[in-house]
Design a protein around this motif. Structure first.
Motif, PDB file in Angstrom:
ATOM      1  N   LEU A  56      27.274  27.256  32.355  1.00  0.00           N
ATOM      2  CA  LEU A  56      27.797  28.493  32.933  1.00  0.00           C
ATOM      3  C   LEU A  56      29.247  28.292  33.335  1.00  0.00           C
ATOM      4  CD1 LEU A  56      24.810  29.517  35.228  1.00  0.00           C
ATOM      5  CD2 LEU A  56      25.551  30.644  33.133  1.00  0.00           C
ATOM      6  N   PRO A  57      30.064  29.337  33.222  1.00  0.00           N
ATOM      7  CA  PRO A  57      31.457  29.207  33.663  1.00  0.00           C
ATOM      8  C   PRO A  57      31.535  29.023  35.175  1.00  0.00           C
ATOM      9  CG  PRO A  57      30.991  31.475  33.024  1.00  0.00           C
ATOM     10  CD  PRO A  57      29.771  30.665  32.696  1.00  0.00           C
ATOM     11  N   VAL A  58      32.541  28.297  35.616  1.00  0.00           N
ATOM     12  CA  VAL A  58      32.762  28.067  37.038  1.00  0.00           C
ATOM     13  C   VAL A  58      33.966  28.906  37.470  1.00  0.00           C
ATOM     14  CG1 VAL A  58      33.362  26.366  38.798  1.00  0.00           C
ATOM     15  CG2 VAL A  58      31.806  25.747  36.942  1.00  0.00           C
ATOM     16  N   HIS A  59      33.768  29.694  38.514  1.00  0.00           N
ATOM     17  CA  HIS A  59      34.835  30.527  39.071  1.00  0.00           C
ATOM     18  C   HIS A  59      35.201  29.952  40.435  1.00  0.00           C
ATOM     19  CE1 HIS A  59      34.001  33.510  35.938  1.00  0.00           C
ATOM     20  NE2 HIS A  59      32.733  33.240  36.172  1.00  0.00           N
ATOM     21  N   SER A  60      36.415  29.439  40.558  1.00  0.00           N
ATOM     22  CA  SER A  60      36.853  28.786  41.779  1.00  0.00           C
ATOM     23  C   SER A  60      37.627  29.767  42.654  1.00  0.00           C
ATOM     24  CB  SER A  60      37.730  27.581  41.422  1.00  0.00           C
ATOM     25  OG  SER A  60      38.080  26.886  42.586  1.00  0.00           O
ATOM     26  N   PHE A  61      37.286  29.802  43.931  1.00  0.00           N
ATOM     27  CA  PHE A  61      37.941  30.667  44.908  1.00  0.00           C
ATOM     28  C   PHE A  61      38.456  29.815  46.057  1.00  0.00           C
ATOM     29  CE2 PHE A  61      34.703  33.180  42.796  1.00  0.00           C
ATOM     30  CZ  PHE A  61      35.336  34.391  42.547  1.00  0.00           C
ATOM     31  N   SER A  62      39.622  30.173  46.579  1.00  0.00           N
ATOM     32  CA  SER A  62      40.123  29.471  47.760  1.00  0.00           C
ATOM     33  C   SER A  62      39.331  29.940  48.978  1.00  0.00           C
ATOM     34  CB  SER A  62      41.613  29.765  47.958  1.00  0.00           C
ATOM     35  OG  SER A  62      41.792  31.106  48.380  1.00  0.00           O
ATOM     36  N   LEU A  63      39.401  29.172  50.029  1.00  0.00           N
ATOM     37  CA  LEU A  63      38.698  29.552  51.253  1.00  0.00           C
ATOM     38  C   LEU A  63      39.211  30.891  51.788  1.00  0.00           C
ATOM     39  CD1 LEU A  63      36.478  28.715  53.149  1.00  0.00           C
ATOM     40  CD2 LEU A  63      38.135  27.396  54.458  1.00  0.00           C
ATOM     41  N   ASP A  64      40.492  31.172  51.562  1.00  0.00           N
ATOM     42  CA  ASP A  64      41.050  32.458  51.986  1.00  0.00           C
ATOM     43  C   ASP A  64      40.438  33.625  51.216  1.00  0.00           C
ATOM     44  OD1 ASP A  64      42.726  31.207  53.801  1.00  0.00           O
ATOM     45  OD2 ASP A  64      44.419  31.105  52.388  1.00  0.00           O
ATOM     46  N   ASP A  65      39.883  33.352  50.043  1.00  0.00           N
ATOM     47  CA  ASP A  65      39.280  34.397  49.208  1.00  0.00           C
ATOM     48  C   ASP A  65      37.761  34.403  49.274  1.00  0.00           C
ATOM     49  OD1 ASP A  65      41.684  35.451  48.300  1.00  0.00           O
ATOM     50  OD2 ASP A  65      41.816  34.006  46.646  1.00  0.00           O
ATOM     51  N   VAL A  66      37.207  33.918  50.361  1.00  0.00           N
ATOM     52  CA  VAL A  66      35.747  33.856  50.479  1.00  0.00           C
ATOM     53  C   VAL A  66      35.131  35.249  50.373  1.00  0.00           C
ATOM     54  CG1 VAL A  66      35.646  33.923  53.006  1.00  0.00           C
ATOM     55  CG2 VAL A  66      33.835  32.787  51.723  1.00  0.00           C
ATOM     56  N   GLY A  67      35.791  36.253  50.889  1.00  0.00           N
ATOM     57  CA  GLY A  67      35.287  37.624  50.784  1.00  0.00           C
ATOM     58  C   GLY A  67      35.265  38.097  49.341  1.00  0.00           C
TER      59      GLY A  67
END
Length: 86
Positions: A56-67
């Motif tokens: 499955l593809p992995v989508h990485s988000f910064s902690l600032d983008d948790v929402g």
């Protein structure tokens, strides 16, 4: 695959699944012996390495983008949402 799905007893679109000729298989891995889980992990890894399975593809988000990450998951993001804590 689903993990800890909510609600406890989800409604499935049976006709749509039948029309697409899909098969659902369920397994409760908590009850499997350790050697069976290790063997399965080795077989899955080999299938990934041989190209028989696609990860499955992995989508990485910064902690600032948790929402944003949470909204993406709620909207049915295909793959894994990962928070980068660096």
């Amino acid at each position: 695959m689903t993990y800890a799905a909510q609600p406890d007893d989800p409604t499935l679109p049976v006709f749509r699944l039948m029309w697409a000729n899909l098969v659902l298989r369920f397994a409760l891995f908590l009850t499997e012996p350790r050697d069976a889980l290790l063997r399965a992990a080795k077989e899955i890894t080999a299938a990934l390495e041989d190209g028989a399975l696609t990860p499955l593809p992995v989508h990485s988000f910064s902690l600032d983008d948790v929402g944003v990450a949470h909204e993406a998951v709620e909207k049915g993001l295909l793959g894994k949402a990962v928070l980068d804590l660096r």
